[in-house]
Design an enzyme around this catalytic site. Structure first.
Site, PDB file in Angstrom:
ATOM      1  N   LYS A  10       1.047  -1.247  -0.012  1.00 52.33           N
ATOM      2  CA  LYS A  10      -0.420   0.231   0.010  1.00 52.33           C
ATOM      3  C   LYS A  10       0.883   1.358  -0.079  1.00 52.33           C
ATOM      4  O   LYS A  10       2.243   1.174   0.088  1.00 52.33           O
ATOM      5  CB  LYS A  10      -0.956   0.006   1.278  1.00 52.33           C
ATOM      6  CG  LYS A  10      -0.425  -0.095   2.400  1.00 52.33           C
ATOM      7  CD  LYS A  10      -0.102   1.657   2.926  1.00 52.33           C
ATOM      8  CE  LYS A  10       0.691   1.774   4.345  1.00 52.33           C
ATOM      9  NZ  LYS A  10       2.006   3.212   4.550  1.00 52.33           N
ATOM     10  N   ASP A 140      -3.369  -0.770   9.463  1.00 51.63           N
ATOM     11  CA  ASP A 140      -3.460  -1.589   7.861  1.00 51.63           C
ATOM     12  C   ASP A 140      -3.448  -3.027   7.396  1.00 51.63           C
ATOM     13  O   ASP A 140      -3.970  -2.904   6.079  1.00 51.63           O
ATOM     14  CB  ASP A 140      -2.036  -0.703   6.780  1.00 51.63           C
ATOM     15  CG  ASP A 140      -0.618  -0.338   7.444  1.00 51.63           C
ATOM     16  OD1 ASP A 140      -0.143   0.819   7.352  1.00 51.63           O
ATOM     17  OD2 ASP A 140      -0.444  -1.572   7.170  1.00 51.63           O
TER      18      ASP A 140
HETATM   19  O1  C5P Z   1      -1.253  -0.500  13.616  1.00 46.95           O
HETATM   20  P1  C5P Z   1       0.766  -0.320  13.682  1.00 46.95           P
HETATM   21  O2  C5P Z   1       0.726  -1.825  14.460  1.00 46.95           O
HETATM   22  O3  C5P Z   1       1.012  -0.763  12.076  1.00 46.95           O
HETATM   23  O4  C5P Z   1       1.429   0.572  14.522  1.00 46.95           O
HETATM   24  C1  C5P Z   1       2.542  -0.047  14.452  1.00 46.95           C
HETATM   25  C2  C5P Z   1       3.522   1.539  15.533  1.00 46.95           C
HETATM   26  O5  C5P Z   1       2.891   2.810  14.872  1.00 46.95           O
HETATM   27  C3  C5P Z   1       1.951   1.591  16.484  1.00 46.95           C
HETATM   28  O6  C5P Z   1       2.847   1.065  17.776  1.00 46.95           O
HETATM   29  C4  C5P Z   1       3.157   3.352  16.773  1.00 46.95           C
HETATM   30  O7  C5P Z   1       3.934   3.018  17.434  1.00 46.95           O
HETATM   31  C5  C5P Z   1       2.539   3.466  15.332  1.00 46.95           C
HETATM   32  N1  C5P Z   1       0.887   3.828  14.737  1.00 46.95           N
HETATM   33  C6  C5P Z   1       0.263   5.514  14.922  1.00 46.95           C
HETATM   34  N2  C5P Z   1      -0.581   5.990  14.729  1.00 46.95           N
HETATM   35  C7  C5P Z   1      -1.290   5.435  14.282  1.00 46.95           C
HETATM   36  C8  C5P Z   1      -0.626   4.162  13.723  1.00 46.95           C
HETATM   37  C9  C5P Z   1       0.680   3.614  13.578  1.00 46.95           C
HETATM   38  O8  C5P Z   1       1.809   5.995  16.333  1.00 46.95           O
HETATM   39  N3  C5P Z   1      -2.363   5.654  13.306  1.00 46.95           N
END
Ligand code: C5P
Length: 307
Positions: A10, A140
């Site tokens: 993506k 995502d």
């Molecule tokens: O959701 P995901 O595990 O991919 O996110 C990884 C990290 O990226 C989260 O722990 C956070 O630190 C950061 N993140 C964030 N805000 C989001 C998505 C991700 O701060 N909307």
């Protein structure tokens, strides 16, 4: 029986980042697009869980964990828990998406694993449940199921398909070294963002170019003016060398240069396939060793083979 499910990388055509929420995530206002770089996930029944990985030529996947930290295995566990089944499988990932590149390769693997095991065991998980399981795995992962072009809100996990027209032609320059998403978000906070000119604030005030309208026209020149990424500043603060890559693509004639998600992959929007080839050659001439092309939008996670 064995099954192969393909899931796309993506990019974010627009990535507006709002303030840090109480749960540690940032509020997002984003538009995703799935592009033609893929990971394939193969599953087959087995006595025990196991995971193997193979990288496409030229791709370094040495940093991908093969234990419980791997999102594909977490997806497998989440699905078996959801259905209370004790079946196990061998999972094999063929990586075509650069690792830690801001292209959601780990999320693609998770989405592909959910679909693959659902089909392998004929679990008939509803779309709603698959999306909820995906959201529990990462912000995502739901988009990797849906694909196409979609708006993302919440922390990025709430996705809604958007109408789009035609094909966007991208040139993709992965970096020799990855960037960690949490580190880029932490840098965003350290810099005291969002800034007044952020995509997020523009969205709030209603002054952002009408990206949804632009997508319906299919006009790449209009799309070039509607792109934006609030993570550009923190990513460039951590990796100032990326500025040169972005400039090189502009000099090579791209309509627009854009960081992919939290980076470090750089994206260059082109008018058509012929123009993309010229921009690719221009970037190779400027010393970039890995330069790929990928068109978007493409489908979300889907079965490509079973035997
Ligand atoms: O959701 P995901 O595990 O991919 O996110 C990884 C990290 O990226 C989260 O722990 C956070 O630190 C950061 N993140 C964030 N805000 C989001 C998505 C991700 O701060 N909307």
């Amino acid at each position: 029986m064995s099954l192969i499910v393909r899931a796309p990388a993506k990019i974010n055509l627009r990535l507006g980042v709002g303030p840090l929420r109480e749960d540690g995530f940032h509020a997002l206002d984003t538009v995703y697009q799935a592009i033609g770089l893929y990971d394939d996930v193969q599953v087959e029944p087995a006595e025990q869980w196991s995971l193997t990985l193979e990288a496409a030529p030229g791709l370094d996947a040495s940093q991908v964990p093969l234990d419980e930290r791997n999102l594909a295995l977490q997806a497998a566990r989440a699905l078996t828990r959801h259905h209370d089944v004790s079946a196990r499988a061998h999972v094999h990932i063929v990586k075509g998406i650069p690792v830690a590149g801001g292209l959601a390769g780990g999320s693609a693997d998770a989405a592909a694993t959910l679909v693959a095991l659902d089909r392998l065991w004929d679990l008939q998980t509803s779309d709603e449940d698959l999306l909820a399981l995906a959201a529990g795995l990462g912000s995502d992962v739901p988009f990797a199921l849906v694909g196409g072009t979609a708006a993302g809100t919440g922390r990025g996990e709430r996705v809604q398909r958007l109408d789009d027209h035609g094909t966007a032609w991208w040139v993709v320059v992965p970096s020799h070294e990855g960037l960690s998403t949490p580190t880029v978000f932490a840098e965003y906070d350290r810099l005291g963002l969002p800034a007044d000119d952020s995509v997020w604030r523009a969205g709030e005030r209603g002054t952002a170019p009408d990206l949804e309208g632009v997508l319906r026209t299919g006009d790449p020149a209009l799309l070039a003016d509607a792109l934006g990424n609030d993570l550009t500043e923190p990513a460039l603060s951590l990796r100032p060398d990326l500025r040169r890559t972005l400039d090189d693509g502009r000099e090579a004639g791209a309509l627009a240069a854009l960081l992919s998600g939290s980076g470090p992959t750089c994206l260059f929007l082109c008018r058509d396939a012929v123009h993309a080839t010229a921009v690719r050659i221009g970037l190779l001439d400027r010393g970039h060793e890995r330069v790929e092309s990928a068109a978007g939008p493409v489908a979300g996670a889907h079965v490509v083979r079973y035997e």
